[in-house]
Design a protein around this motif. Structure first.
Motif, PDB file in Angstrom:
ATOM      1  N   VAL A  64     -24.209 -32.805 -31.345  1.00  0.00           N
ATOM      2  CA  VAL A  64     -24.357 -34.260 -31.381  1.00  0.00           C
ATOM      3  C   VAL A  64     -22.980 -34.918 -31.340  1.00  0.00           C
ATOM      4  CG1 VAL A  64     -25.301 -36.190 -32.698  1.00  0.00           C
ATOM      5  CG2 VAL A  64     -26.445 -33.953 -32.761  1.00  0.00           C
ATOM      6  N   GLU A  65     -22.829 -35.877 -30.445  1.00  0.00           N
ATOM      7  CA  GLU A  65     -21.586 -36.640 -30.379  1.00  0.00           C
ATOM      8  C   GLU A  65     -21.502 -37.593 -31.576  1.00  0.00           C
ATOM      9  OE1 GLU A  65     -18.856 -37.055 -28.134  1.00  0.00           O
ATOM     10  OE2 GLU A  65     -19.530 -35.005 -27.727  1.00  0.00           O
ATOM     11  N   PRO A  66     -20.340 -37.705 -32.183  1.00  0.00           N
ATOM     12  CA  PRO A  66     -20.219 -38.667 -33.286  1.00  0.00           C
ATOM     13  C   PRO A  66     -20.242 -40.115 -32.776  1.00  0.00           C
ATOM     14  CG  PRO A  66     -18.098 -37.632 -32.843  1.00  0.00           C
ATOM     15  CD  PRO A  66     -19.099 -36.960 -31.957  1.00  0.00           C
ATOM     16  N   THR A  67     -20.753 -41.009 -33.571  1.00  0.00           N
ATOM     17  CA  THR A  67     -20.724 -42.438 -33.245  1.00  0.00           C
ATOM     18  C   THR A  67     -19.615 -43.100 -34.047  1.00  0.00           C
ATOM     19  OG1 THR A  67     -23.073 -42.607 -32.766  1.00  0.00           O
ATOM     20  CG2 THR A  67     -21.985 -44.631 -33.452  1.00  0.00           C
ATOM     21  N   ALA A  68     -18.611 -43.633 -33.340  1.00  0.00           N
ATOM     22  CA  ALA A  68     -17.557 -44.372 -34.035  1.00  0.00           C
ATOM     23  C   ALA A  68     -17.799 -45.870 -33.926  1.00  0.00           C
ATOM     24  CB  ALA A  68     -16.184 -44.015 -33.464  1.00  0.00           C
ATOM     25  N   ILE A 110     -25.816 -37.249 -51.095  1.00  0.00           N
ATOM     26  CA  ILE A 110     -25.311 -37.218 -49.716  1.00  0.00           C
ATOM     27  C   ILE A 110     -25.451 -35.827 -49.105  1.00  0.00           C
ATOM     28  CG2 ILE A 110     -23.107 -37.240 -48.461  1.00  0.00           C
ATOM     29  CD1 ILE A 110     -22.342 -39.744 -50.015  1.00  0.00           C
ATOM     30  N   ASP A 111     -25.435 -34.847 -49.961  1.00  0.00           N
ATOM     31  CA  ASP A 111     -25.532 -33.458 -49.552  1.00  0.00           C
ATOM     32  C   ASP A 111     -26.731 -33.185 -48.646  1.00  0.00           C
ATOM     33  OD1 ASP A 111     -23.774 -31.387 -50.010  1.00  0.00           O
ATOM     34  OD2 ASP A 111     -25.324 -30.264 -51.100  1.00  0.00           O
ATOM     35  N   LYS A 112     -27.732 -34.071 -48.733  1.00  0.00           N
ATOM     36  CA  LYS A 112     -28.941 -33.832 -47.942  1.00  0.00           C
ATOM     37  C   LYS A 112     -28.655 -33.862 -46.447  1.00  0.00           C
ATOM     38  CE  LYS A 112     -32.132 -37.070 -47.960  1.00  0.00           C
ATOM     39  NZ  LYS A 112     -33.062 -37.907 -48.719  1.00  0.00           N
ATOM     40  N   LEU A 113     -27.505 -34.443 -46.037  1.00  0.00           N
ATOM     41  CA  LEU A 113     -27.166 -34.448 -44.614  1.00  0.00           C
ATOM     42  C   LEU A 113     -27.034 -33.029 -44.083  1.00  0.00           C
ATOM     43  CD1 LEU A 113     -24.538 -37.313 -44.145  1.00  0.00           C
ATOM     44  CD2 LEU A 113     -27.012 -37.370 -43.851  1.00  0.00           C
ATOM     45  N   ASN A 114     -26.733 -32.098 -44.989  1.00  0.00           N
ATOM     46  CA  ASN A 114     -26.573 -30.714 -44.543  1.00  0.00           C
ATOM     47  C   ASN A 114     -27.865 -30.079 -44.062  1.00  0.00           C
ATOM     48  OD1 ASN A 114     -23.807 -30.663 -44.905  1.00  0.00           O
ATOM     49  ND2 ASN A 114     -24.039 -30.216 -47.099  1.00  0.00           N
ATOM     50  N   GLU A 115     -28.985 -30.743 -44.373  1.00  0.00           N
ATOM     51  CA  GLU A 115     -30.259 -30.238 -43.836  1.00  0.00           C
ATOM     52  C   GLU A 115     -30.297 -30.379 -42.322  1.00  0.00           C
ATOM     53  OE1 GLU A 115     -33.098 -32.847 -45.619  1.00  0.00           O
ATOM     54  OE2 GLU A 115     -32.597 -32.221 -47.663  1.00  0.00           O
ATOM     55  N   LEU A 116     -29.500 -31.299 -41.791  1.00  0.00           N
ATOM     56  CA  LEU A 116     -29.569 -31.608 -40.363  1.00  0.00           C
ATOM     57  C   LEU A 116     -28.659 -30.718 -39.548  1.00  0.00           C
ATOM     58  CD1 LEU A 116     -29.418 -35.506 -40.305  1.00  0.00           C
ATOM     59  CD2 LEU A 116     -31.326 -34.070 -39.564  1.00  0.00           C
ATOM     60  N   ASP A 117     -29.165 -30.271 -38.410  1.00  0.00           N
ATOM     61  CA  ASP A 117     -28.313 -29.546 -37.478  1.00  0.00           C
ATOM     62  C   ASP A 117     -27.731 -30.570 -36.500  1.00  0.00           C
ATOM     63  OD1 ASP A 117     -27.027 -27.938 -35.738  1.00  0.00           O
ATOM     64  OD2 ASP A 117     -28.827 -26.966 -34.937  1.00  0.00           O
ATOM     65  N   THR A 118     -26.437 -30.746 -36.562  1.00  0.00           N
ATOM     66  CA  THR A 118     -25.813 -31.747 -35.694  1.00  0.00           C
ATOM     67  C   THR A 118     -24.845 -31.085 -34.718  1.00  0.00           C
ATOM     68  OG1 THR A 118     -24.203 -32.099 -37.456  1.00  0.00           O
ATOM     69  CG2 THR A 118     -25.986 -33.700 -37.308  1.00  0.00           C
ATOM     70  N   THR A 119     -25.114 -29.801 -34.437  1.00  0.00           N
ATOM     71  CA  THR A 119     -24.159 -29.020 -33.663  1.00  0.00           C
ATOM     72  C   THR A 119     -23.688 -29.704 -32.381  1.00  0.00           C
ATOM     73  OG1 THR A 119     -25.422 -27.169 -34.455  1.00  0.00           O
ATOM     74  CG2 THR A 119     -23.651 -26.679 -32.911  1.00  0.00           C
TER      75      THR A 119
END
Lengths: 491, 96, 481
Positions: free
Chosen positions: B50-54, B39-48
């Motif tokens: 980005v609005e979260p999707t609920a 799951i750690d691979k998500l840290n490759e992404l810059d999501t600064t």
């Protein structure tokens, strides 16, 4: 007349036979019951069934029809029900020990709708416990076999739903799909399965796994059958705040109307690149060629965040599940441990849940608890919600250029039982082609498109939100010139 | 990959209210740690920004009018209880 | 060293609705166990919550009445914890985006006497959010029984800033909230029925110290008086501990109203890890100006505003308003009569707060069932003020009116209470009395005002009590001047 083979006919054919009074629903139901009794010892698709109750429903249906009050295309047709949907006065086990003795006091909305369509509710179909899994091996009840090769998995989590239809133990069935749980078993068992757009079908009465991903959907031997079943369960429901207020088209009509349309299909680059060694790819490529041959346009598209889908999914799904499954606690209606430390006010929970949940459920509840726990929320849950936005946008972008996407449903045909055991991650990765549709909330259809080593393989068609009619029409186009629906497992 | 994640399995199991044997603790921690590693691979992404999707669809203000509809009969409400008395659910004595 | 207490309150108030906050099962108190339940309330597999619009209106109203900001957007979160009274083992609540932000409650402290208005101040609020109530545990020797009737009743949590310093302030705070909620029709706030519940956070520190002392959470405050007594006890206890040089540590204590003391429930535990996350089953709420304004229009004049206005507009004393205003119906009753004849407001107020309340209470009658209408009461005050009957007779007339619902004139007519003589006759009686009683006449003329009473009594006797004492007094003075 030919009652012995009724169980292998499609709902469309049976509906005609019923309307012309060539058969009765009781005959049809008897045929399905007989078939079930003959093969379910091998297939093990059902957690339970109630023969008398089914025959009584069938008799009611015949009486209606004789009065000229037929309720439509599904009236008198047996529908198998995944054991995750609440049916009043029937067991609802979710294939879990913790709900082993639970009898539902109410009907799910989709069950109410099916009852109103006159269908014969038939049995409770096995699944991965609480729909957590891709093989139906995580069932506390039994291990369902793949009717095509009994020592292979039927897929999951709706393995019972797919296997029952495939083996002629039901005409159509209902499943639920959180990350591929309808499409992947449909692919593995050689039947059609559809995951509707999130919000198309009410979730009221569907025991929740991951609320923002779950959808109820139909499985059948043909696209038409699937469309008719979808028709009867779709629509906004006041009891589900996440069901969507949008008109439901007439799917059967849409299939006819859209026939011959020259669609533009996208092939997600990432799916085909990463899957160069995918066993399922052969038949899928042939299916793509077929669409080309009838004049459809095929384009490469990109879904750049595909590589993050599985990770995103396992955070979102397990977090929601850890909370959704907290209600199974040994207090109101679930299994209560025989012994617990009565002086320790929480031990009744610990012990009941330890006894009641299987390993995969425990694993996911623990993972979900962890990712929500203090200090980790932002790093995991919030991060996953944001990545989910990126994945949604990928599809929005792709759908600007194409009507639908074509992909394999699963990376491989059904694997042998036990192949995933001990390595949960390898099982999670097998959902790679189906998971994104749940994250994006879009509809997906799996239609049989060939065989690899004697096992069926499915083609996945992913559509725009609420365009189930289009993907059904696309699937029907393929199905109508291929004869998979008349090919049955060697049982 | 960043440093291997470490799970305090006792704490997590207690929050989740699941009793685990020592063997399970070892097994689950190593499995969960390997999943978290993936799951750690998500840290490759810059999501600064980005609005979260609920929710898959952004719909607001979904409600019902305040009208009483129907209830379950009490016998139905308690029929699945592992232990009941006087139409109530019996639980071990809770000290609050 | 001097010490001071800092107090914050968390007040839970049930919103009065027909159905529950997230399902169609009825809301109510006093029903047989587990009769107000449905799949949602029991947390059955597959059940899903759907918001109750009236509960949202209710909390917005509460927020606007308590001077909060009502932001454009709020959402629902799950608070995860296991407890037998919680059907899903999570509570649906609002974590970081509540429906009401900030705000304050105007409170009134007790005055020096009941006739004097106490000082007013504002207690700051942190927020108000909405959540589902939980079920009820009934404790027995060996086990506990759970009844989920209360579960999923709409529940507001009003959180104050640590902005109070005494039990009396907490008492005034709760009283003010209660009255506001009742005025707005949001809740009846009956603490015995659990419609309003309060927990207090109390810390004590040396005067002048900036940091707060260790926080003690006080539970089981089952009445408004309990809140006051519990807090006062706890402040004393903590102060004494500190004076003895002991260190306070964060803990939860419980007020025992029977024994009149607090006892330790639990020492500080590991901070709860509630694993809040947005509830995927519910959609967020967007509130626009139109909605806010529609609700604002439904808020009646609030108690303190009404009290100030009554004192000013009708020139009636604080002591009367402090009886009238806490009871919305009573104050409305008063005003329906008083606004027709503001100059008689005090007499009306006296009748309402004395005779009327006494008769209502003696006969166990609700004001809504009362046979005397505000107009009826006005008719009584009118005949008194106009001197038609005496106050003494009016007392009996009032009771007749209360029993029969007749107007004052009807009662006077029927019972023949109206004087059967005219003013000329009264004048004659006065003259007779002056003539017959030279001693008191002499006394009065020589400056003894009290002597007039003897003469008055004689005239009243002649009129068999029916003459108006005011008029007789006037006539006598005229004759003797």
């Amino acid at each position: 007349m030919m009652s012995a083979e009724l169980y292998y006919k499609s709902a469309s054919e049976l509906s005609g036979l019923l309307n012309r009074r060539e058969i009765s629903s009781v005959e049809l139901t008897q045929s399905v019951i007989g078939r079930t009794k003959a093969v379910d010892d091998l297939v093990q698709a059902f957690n339970s069934f109630d023969e008398k109750n089914a025959l009584a429903q069938a008799a009611d249906s015949d009486a209606r029809r004789n009065r000229g009050e037929s309720l439509g295309l599904l009236d008198g047709i047996p529908v198998g029900i995944k054991d995750v949907l609440a049916v009043k006065d029937q067991p609802l086990t979710c294939s879990s020990k913790i709900l082993a003795d639970f009898v539902s006091p109410y009907d799910a909305t989709c069950i109410q709708k099916i009852k109103r369509s006159g269908a014969v509710l038939w049995g409770r179909l096995n699944m991965d416990e609480f729909a957590m899994g891709s093989s139906t091996e995580n069932s506390a009840t039994k291990i369902t076999g793949n009717p095509w090769k009994l020592d292979c998995i039927p897929g999951g989590s709706s393995g019972g739903s797919a296997a029952a239809v495939s083996a002629g133990e039901s005409i159509v069935s209902l499943g639920s799909d959180t990350g591929g749980s309808i499409r992947q078993p449909a692919s593995h068992c050689g039947v059609v399965g559809l995951k509707p757009t999130y919000g198309r079908v009410s979730r009221y009465g569907l025991a929740a796994f991951a609320s923002s991903l779950d959808q109820v959907g139909p499985l059948g031997r043909t696209v038409w059958d699937t469309a008719v079943l979808l028709q009867s369960i779709s629509g906004h429901d006041i009891n589900d705040s996440t069901s969507y207020k949008v008109d439901v088209p007439n799917y059967v009509q849409a299939i006819k109307q859209l026939k011959g349309r020259k669609w533009t299909f996208g092939l997600p680059k990432e799916y085909f690149e990463s899957a160069s060694d995918t066993a399922s790819m052969g038949p899928v490529k042939e299916a793509i060629e077929f669409y080309k041959s009838i004049g459809c346009e095929i384009k490469e598209v990109t879904l750049p965040h595909t590589a993050y889908a599985v990770a995103t999914y396992y955070i979102v799904a397990t977090a929601e599940a850890s909370s959704n499954l907290a209600r199974y606690d040994g207090i109101r209606y679930t299994h209560r441990a025989e012994s617990f430390d009565a002086k320790d006010s929480v031990d009744i929970y610990r012990q009941s849940r330890a006894e009641g949940f299987g390993n995969e459920v425990k694993r996911r509840v623990l993972l979900g608890t962890y990712v929500l726990s203090s200090g980790y929320y932002d790093a995991y849950y919030l991060k996953a919600q944001k990545t989910r936005t990126l994945i949604r946008r990928d599809f929005e972008e792709a759908f600007k250029d194409v009507d639908a996407l074509l992909t394999p449903t699963a990376p491989s045909p059904a694997i042998k039982r036990g192949a995933h055991s001990g390595d949960p991650l390898s099982m999670y990765l097998s959902d790679i082609y189906t998971i994104s549709a749940n994250l994006a909330g879009i509809p997906g259809l799996s239609v049989p498109c060939g065989y690899v080593d004697g096992l069926p393989v499915g083609l996945q068609i992913l559509g725009k939100p609420f365009k189930e009619d289009e993907i059904l029409a696309m699937g029907n186009e393929f199905e109508s010139v291929h004869n998979f629906k008349n090919e049955h497992p060697p049982l | 990959m960043a440093e291997a994640p470490h799970i305090d399995i006792d704490k997590v199991a207690e929050l989740a209210r699941i009793a685990l044997t020592e063997e399970e603790k070892t097994k689950f921690s190593s499995q969960l740690e390997s999943i978290l590693g993936y799951i750690d691979k998500l840290n490759e992404l810059d999501t600064t920004n980005v609005e979260p999707t609920a929710h898959p669809h952004s719909v607001e203000n979904v409600w019902r009018e305040d009208r009483a509809t129907s209830e379950l009969p009490t016998c139905e409400a308690v029929k699945n209880a592992p232990k009941q008395r006087q139409n109530m659910f019996v639980v071990p004595k809770v000290v609050e | 060293m001097e010490y001071e207490a800092v107090i914050g309150l968390e007040v839970h108030v049930q919103i009065k609705t027909e159905s529950k906050i997230f399902s169609g099962s009825r809301s109510g108190y006093g029903y047989e166990p587990n009769t107000l339940v449905d799949p949602v309330v029991l947390g059955l597999p597959g059940s899903l919550p759907v918001m109750n619009k009236t509960a949202l209106d209710g909390i917005i109203k509460a927020g606007l009445a308590l001077n909060c900001t009502v932001p454009d957007y709020c959402k629902w979160d799950r608070k995860n914890y296991f407890y037998p009274d919680s059907p899903n083992n999570y509570q649906i609540t609002q974590y970081d985006q509540p429906i009401c932000d900030g705000g304050f409650v105007e409170i009134e402290m007790e005055g020096e006497t009941r006739a004097v208005m106490g000082s007013h101040r504002k207690v700051a609020l942190t927020r108000i959010h909405l959540e589902n109530d939980v079920g009820k545990l009934n404790h027995f020797a060996e086990d506990s029984l759970v009844d989920y009737n209360r579960a999923f009743t709409p529940l507001m949590e009003i959180v104050s800033e640590p902005d109070m310093h005494s039990g009396a302030e907490a008492f005034a705070f709760l009283t003010a909230i209660r009255q506001t909620m009742i005025y707005c029709g949001i809740s009846d706030c009956d603490m015995e029925k659990g419609q309003m519940r309060a927990d207090a956070n109390i810390s004590v520190r040396p005067v002048g110290q900036k940091e707060l002392g260790a926080k003690i959470e006080l539970k089981n405050l089952n009445s408004i008086t309990g809140v006051k007594n519990g807090i006062e006890y706890e402040i004393k206890r903590q102060t004494q501990e500190l004076k003895k040089g002991r260190k306070m540590t964060q803990a939860t204590w419980r007020w025992d109203a029977d024994l009149g003391r607090t006892e330790l429930m639990r020492e500080k535990e590991d901070a709860h890890d509630y694993r809040y996350f947005p509830d995927p089953d519910l959609m967020p709420v967007r509130i626009d100006d139109e909605w806010r304004e529609r609700i604002r229009c439904e808020i009646p004049e609030l108690p303190f505003d009404k009290q100030r206005r009554f004192m000013q507009q009708y020139d009636i004393p604080y002591s009367i308003t402090s009886v009238l205003v806490p009871d919305w119906e009573l104050s409305e009753y008063f005003e329906r009569a008083a606004k027709q004849m503001p100059k008689w407001a005090q007499a009306i107020g006296n009748y309402v707060t004395n005779d009327l309340l006494r008769e209502l209470s003696d006969s166990n009658t609700a004001l809504s069932e009362c046979k005397i209408s505000p107009d009826g009461l006005l008719s009584l005050v009118e005949v008194i003020e106009k001197g038609v009957i005496t106050k003494q007779i009016a007392k009996d007339v009032f009771i007749e009116m209360f029993n029969t619902g007749e107007s004052a004139t009807e009662v006077i007519e029927r019972k023949g209470l109206k004087p059967d003589f005219d003013e000329g006759q009264v004048k004659d009686w006065c003259q007779e009395v002056v003539d017959e009683n030279p001693r008191p006449v002499e006394d009065f003329r020589s400056g003894n005002d009290k002597a007039l009473n003897a003469l008055l009594g004689q005239v009243m006797k002649k009129s068999r009590g029916k003459a108006s004492p005011q008029i007789v007094q006037g006539l006598l003075k005229e004759l003797l001047s």
